[in-house]
Structure formats: structure tokens, C-alpha cells
Design a protein around this motif. Sequence first.
Motif, PDB file in Angstrom:
ATOM      1  N   ILE A 336      32.569  23.673  42.222  1.00  0.00           N
ATOM      2  CA  ILE A 336      31.999  22.783  41.200  1.00  0.00           C
ATOM      3  C   ILE A 336      31.086  23.552  40.259  1.00  0.00           C
ATOM      4  N   VAL A 337      30.285  24.448  40.818  1.00  0.00           N
ATOM      5  CA  VAL A 337      29.326  25.207  40.002  1.00  0.00           C
ATOM      6  C   VAL A 337      30.033  26.281  39.172  1.00  0.00           C
ATOM      7  N   GLU A 338      30.907  27.032  39.798  1.00  0.00           N
ATOM      8  CA  GLU A 338      31.493  28.196  39.127  1.00  0.00           C
ATOM      9  C   GLU A 338      32.538  27.839  38.080  1.00  0.00           C
ATOM     10  N   THR A 339      33.090  26.636  38.134  1.00  0.00           N
ATOM     11  CA  THR A 339      34.078  26.232  37.128  1.00  0.00           C
ATOM     12  C   THR A 339      33.455  25.439  35.985  1.00  0.00           C
ATOM     13  N   HIS A 340      32.145  25.241  36.035  1.00  0.00           N
ATOM     14  CA  HIS A 340      31.465  24.485  34.978  1.00  0.00           C
ATOM     15  C   HIS A 340      31.245  25.377  33.757  1.00  0.00           C
ATOM     16  N   PRO A 341      31.360  24.827  32.532  1.00  0.00           N
ATOM     17  CA  PRO A 341      31.166  25.650  31.319  1.00  0.00           C
ATOM     18  C   PRO A 341      29.809  26.335  31.243  1.00  0.00           C
ATOM     19  N   ALA A 342      28.778  25.755  31.879  1.00  0.00           N
ATOM     20  CA  ALA A 342      27.423  26.320  31.787  1.00  0.00           C
ATOM     21  C   ALA A 342      27.118  27.279  32.932  1.00  0.00           C
ATOM     22  N   TYR A 343      28.115  27.622  33.731  1.00  0.00           N
ATOM     23  CA  TYR A 343      27.871  28.483  34.900  1.00  0.00           C
ATOM     24  C   TYR A 343      27.251  29.824  34.512  1.00  0.00           C
ATOM     25  N   SER A 344      27.828  30.500  33.525  1.00  0.00           N
ATOM     26  CA  SER A 344      27.322  31.828  33.146  1.00  0.00           C
ATOM     27  C   SER A 344      25.884  31.762  32.660  1.00  0.00           C
ATOM     28  N   GLY A 408      31.944   9.385  36.218  1.00  0.00           N
ATOM     29  CA  GLY A 408      30.692   9.426  35.468  1.00  0.00           C
ATOM     30  C   GLY A 408      30.529  10.645  34.587  1.00  0.00           C
ATOM     31  N   LEU A 409      31.612  11.375  34.319  1.00  0.00           N
ATOM     32  CA  LEU A 409      31.519  12.559  33.459  1.00  0.00           C
ATOM     33  C   LEU A 409      31.389  12.167  31.996  1.00  0.00           C
ATOM     34  N   THR A 410      30.692  13.001  31.233  1.00  0.00           N
ATOM     35  CA  THR A 410      30.558  12.819  29.781  1.00  0.00           C
ATOM     36  C   THR A 410      30.979  14.112  29.092  1.00  0.00           C
ATOM     37  N   LEU A 411      30.874  14.121  27.768  1.00  0.00           N
ATOM     38  CA  LEU A 411      31.209  15.337  27.025  1.00  0.00           C
ATOM     39  C   LEU A 411      30.106  16.389  27.120  1.00  0.00           C
ATOM     40  N   ALA A 412      28.920  16.004  27.546  1.00  0.00           N
ATOM     41  CA  ALA A 412      27.824  16.968  27.690  1.00  0.00           C
ATOM     42  C   ALA A 412      28.163  17.982  28.775  1.00  0.00           C
ATOM     43  N   CYS A 413      27.910  19.259  28.520  1.00  0.00           N
ATOM     44  CA  CYS A 413      28.303  20.295  29.487  1.00  0.00           C
ATOM     45  C   CYS A 413      27.305  21.442  29.520  1.00  0.00           C
ATOM     46  N   GLY A 414      26.004  21.109  29.435  1.00  0.00           N
ATOM     47  CA  GLY A 414      24.973  22.131  29.499  1.00  0.00           C
ATOM     48  C   GLY A 414      24.511  22.405  30.913  1.00  0.00           C
ATOM     49  N   VAL A 415      23.458  23.202  31.021  1.00  0.00           N
ATOM     50  CA  VAL A 415      22.946  23.598  32.329  1.00  0.00           C
ATOM     51  C   VAL A 415      22.408  22.388  33.096  1.00  0.00           C
TER      52      VAL A 415
END
Length: 548
Positions: A336-344, A408-415
Motif C-alpha cells: 500500500i505504501v510503496e505503490t502510492h504516488p507520494a511514496y518517494s 473512500g479514495l479521492t483524487l488527492a494523492c499527497g503524503v
Amino acid sequence: MGRYYIGVDVGTASVRAALVNSDGDILATASQPIQIWEPKPGYYEQSSEDVWAMCCKTVKAVTSKVNKEEIKGIGFDSTCSLVVLGKDGQPVTASPSGDANRNIVMWMDHRASHQADRINATKHRVLDYVGGIISPEMETPKLMWLKENLKMECWDKAEYFMELPDFLTWKATGSLSRSLCSVVCKWTYVLQPERPGEGSWSNDYFKQIGLEDLTEDNYRKIGNDFRMPGYQCGEGLSEHAAEDLGLRATLAVGTGIIDAHAGGIGVIGCQTEVTRHIPLGSRIAVISGTSACHMKMNKDPVFVPGVWGPFYNVMVPEFWTNEAGQTACGKLIDHIVETHPAYSEALQRAEKEGIHLSVYLNQLIQSMAEKQGLSHSAELTRDLHMWPDFHGNRSPLADSTLKGMISGLTLACGVEELACNHLATIQALAYGTKHILEALKAAGHQVEMMFMCGGLAKNSVYVQTHADVTGIPIMLPDQTESVLLGSAILGALASGDFNSIQDAMAKMCGAGKIVYPQEQCQDFHKRKYQVFLKMLEHQREYNKIMTH
């Protein structure tokens, strides 16, 4: 002269070793990675030669500064993976690649799902001891798959099929004896309390599933000499193994054990003034790593639908053990963490602060809750829900076909969204533990306290969330490497320094601290748990819609 013992733990991705003294203090540890191949989705393979080489490296590292005469015993634990050996003990391929080096089918390999379905359709009586439903992670479905898919390359060449803990003791001693923990928990060998130390394979079962050739020559290929974990294996270290490990020949070697059971031995005997009155039968050990195993002991057999066991004499003598579990915990959190856009970005922030990523995310969760004026950080996920069975359900549903769900997902994809996903995953895993505990209690088990160890036990939010969700206090041992300690206890017992595993546990498990449930978030978690169960209903309903 000191008295030291070695514990060796072969996990999913690494081999670890520890040097332990007779008080249970871990004096040195070492770790080495092991190779994993994934030739197809759901296929996971390793090499027994690679595993043994890493065992040797880690043992040499932890014993380099101690007099070898002061080392009195060694114990091994590992994942419940299947090892295939041929003539003279050489590796035989268990891989569609044909590579002989890839001779281990890992515990989490699900290639044998169809074979497991066929076994379950037989409703054979041996299935009573695996919650009524065998898992593709167990060995007989995997053996069926090998016979049906790699007959010439593997089945016809195989001389021995072993559980990985038994491979390790064979490699160490040359003994073909098998651990009762291995054969009873994963191979359908049935051990009865009225005949201590005795049990039986089922000829009828193997014939019914098309593996009748394994019954030949008194089950030579899968074992006919069985010992309890920690009891002396063979004549001790062979000359060759002693040279490999940098130890003295004839060193006592304890019969091996599955890693979760080693963790159970290493943690469930932990004591404080508060816990001394809690009997072993009212404790549950939760070993949380790549997967999570919930080890529950009882003086009498308790059958629980969807939960493995009851198994007699496989962990602590004269106790029946049930094993429930979640097939992916640490692996799911990482995914879940490593595939998120904000992981790096999150990883860079954590590295800049000099802390582990999970610590950074936990701190961010607390900061976000304070900024939003929430009464508890758990409320950050009020609208974010997860069903965590991304790799199927092991307990209490025993359904390897279940999939993960997120609502419950949204378009927001920050840290901050990554931190909330991290929290929602931890909460979902805790709800899974609650689901397991409810099944155990409904069947007649009593649970007063959880004893938690493993990598995730070092994550404060994971531990506190489990206490809050279940309403049960959690004991965290002062000695954090409970699996390694459990393996070392096997070596201590084999050395003759202790009369029983219980005696060794009493001396070596040590003390710990207790994490108590927080009352202010109890209602919130009760409501989220209702959503958790609804998600299961919905997934099954969706499946019905799509199959008609």
C-alpha cells in the motif's frame, strides 16, 4: 565457562541468527538476504542451497567472538515451505523454469489452489484438523501440483520431500527425522493425545488425492521418524555441517519448528507481575511479520472452523495448538505504501529526519489529527475503509479467492493521503485479528491477553490499534527478537540444560511491558468493524452478480 545457544530463523526474505545466553539475553545477531523468484503470478520459489549458505554466514557472524566450546546447542526455525531433494540429497527443480536450483515452493505460493479445491471436495476426516478447509499454502496440494505439472522434471526424480525446518536439521545432522510441528501442522499427519508421541499418516487420504505412491516404503519420501520440537536431532552436528557453520562437531541440534511456532515459544512465556496469574491456555501469541500468525493453546482440543488445528504437541508439550492467521500483513502494508504516488516524497522526508518511513508516517498521522482537532488519530479514516485480503483469507474464512477492497479514495494523492492509507491498512489488519478472536471465542477459547512479537510489533500504531480494536491488553516482550529466542530455546532443550520447553521458557522468555486499550476510540472502532464485515458481504454479493 559460559553457556550459549544459537537460534537460526529462516524467514520469507532473509536468514537471521542469534547468539543467546542461558538467561535469554540475545548477545549478537546477524542477517543475510535470500533469493526469491516469481516466475508467474502467485508462484514464489527459493533455493535450499542459497538458504543453507546464508545460514552458515549468519551463524559464523554471531559466533566469531565466542569460544565454540561454550556453545551448547543450536535450533532452527523457518517458514513452512516445501523442499524437494533428489539422489544424494541434491536439489530437484520445483519450478516451471526447470532450474534445479529453484527447489523450494514457498509458503505463500498459491499455484496449488485448484488442487486444494479438489482436496476440500473430498471432505476427508484429516481436514477436520485444518479448520475443515485445506489451504494451498499447505504441502499436500503443492505435492499434487508437482506430480500433475512437473512429473518427469520433479516428481519422478524426487527422493525426499521436506518441510524447510526439517531440511535444515537434515543438512545439519544427516538425520531424516521430521518435526511433529511440520508434519502435523502442514502435512496432515494426525497425532492423538491418548497415544503420546504416536500418530499416523492416512493411507486412504493419500490414495483419494492421487498421491498413493507416497505411502510406499513406509512413507520414506515424506517421513516416518518424528520428534517433538527441541528434542535431540540425530547425533548432533555432522563433521561436514560443523565445518560449514564454523562450529564443533556433535553440537546438540534441536528438532526444528515452523517460524510462527518459534515466535510463540519465545513470547508466550513472557511474565510480569500482572501476567503471572494468566495461564498459558488464556494467552494468545500473535507473530506479526510478512504474514501474521495467531497461536492459541489449550489443554483440550478445540475445533474452530477456518482455523488450523487443533494440533497436539507441536509447540509446547501436552498442549493442543490452534493456528489462525493473515496471509499478508507486513507485505500488505509495504504494498500500500510503496505503490502510492507520494511514496518517494515520504521516503525522502523520513530519510532527511533520520527515521524509518513507518515512524515518519505514524508521526504525521498524529500531527494531522491534532491539526484537525480530532479526539483520536484513528478518526482520520472515518471515510476510508479497507478489506485487507489482497492475497486471500487464511482465517477465519479460509477463502484464498478473496480479494482486497478499498472504499473512500479521492483524487488527492499527497503524503497526507499516503499516511491515511497506511493507517487504514493497519486498522483493517486489526479488524482481521478481531474477526479471528471472535471465531476462537465462539468455539470455546478464552483469551485474556495477547503476546505480540515480530517486525510489526515494533510499530507503535500497529500495536496500539490492535489493543484498541480488540479491547485486549497486549504484552510486548523486552526481548524483541522472540522468533530467534524461540529457536535458541530449541537448542537449549536439545543440549540437556533444561528438562522441558516450559522450563526453558520460564528461564529465558523474560519480562515485558503491557499496552492497554484506549477507551476514547472504542465506539469508533466498533462502527468501523461493522463496515469491515459489510465489505465482506459486498464482495461476495459482487461475485454472485458476476457469475450469473
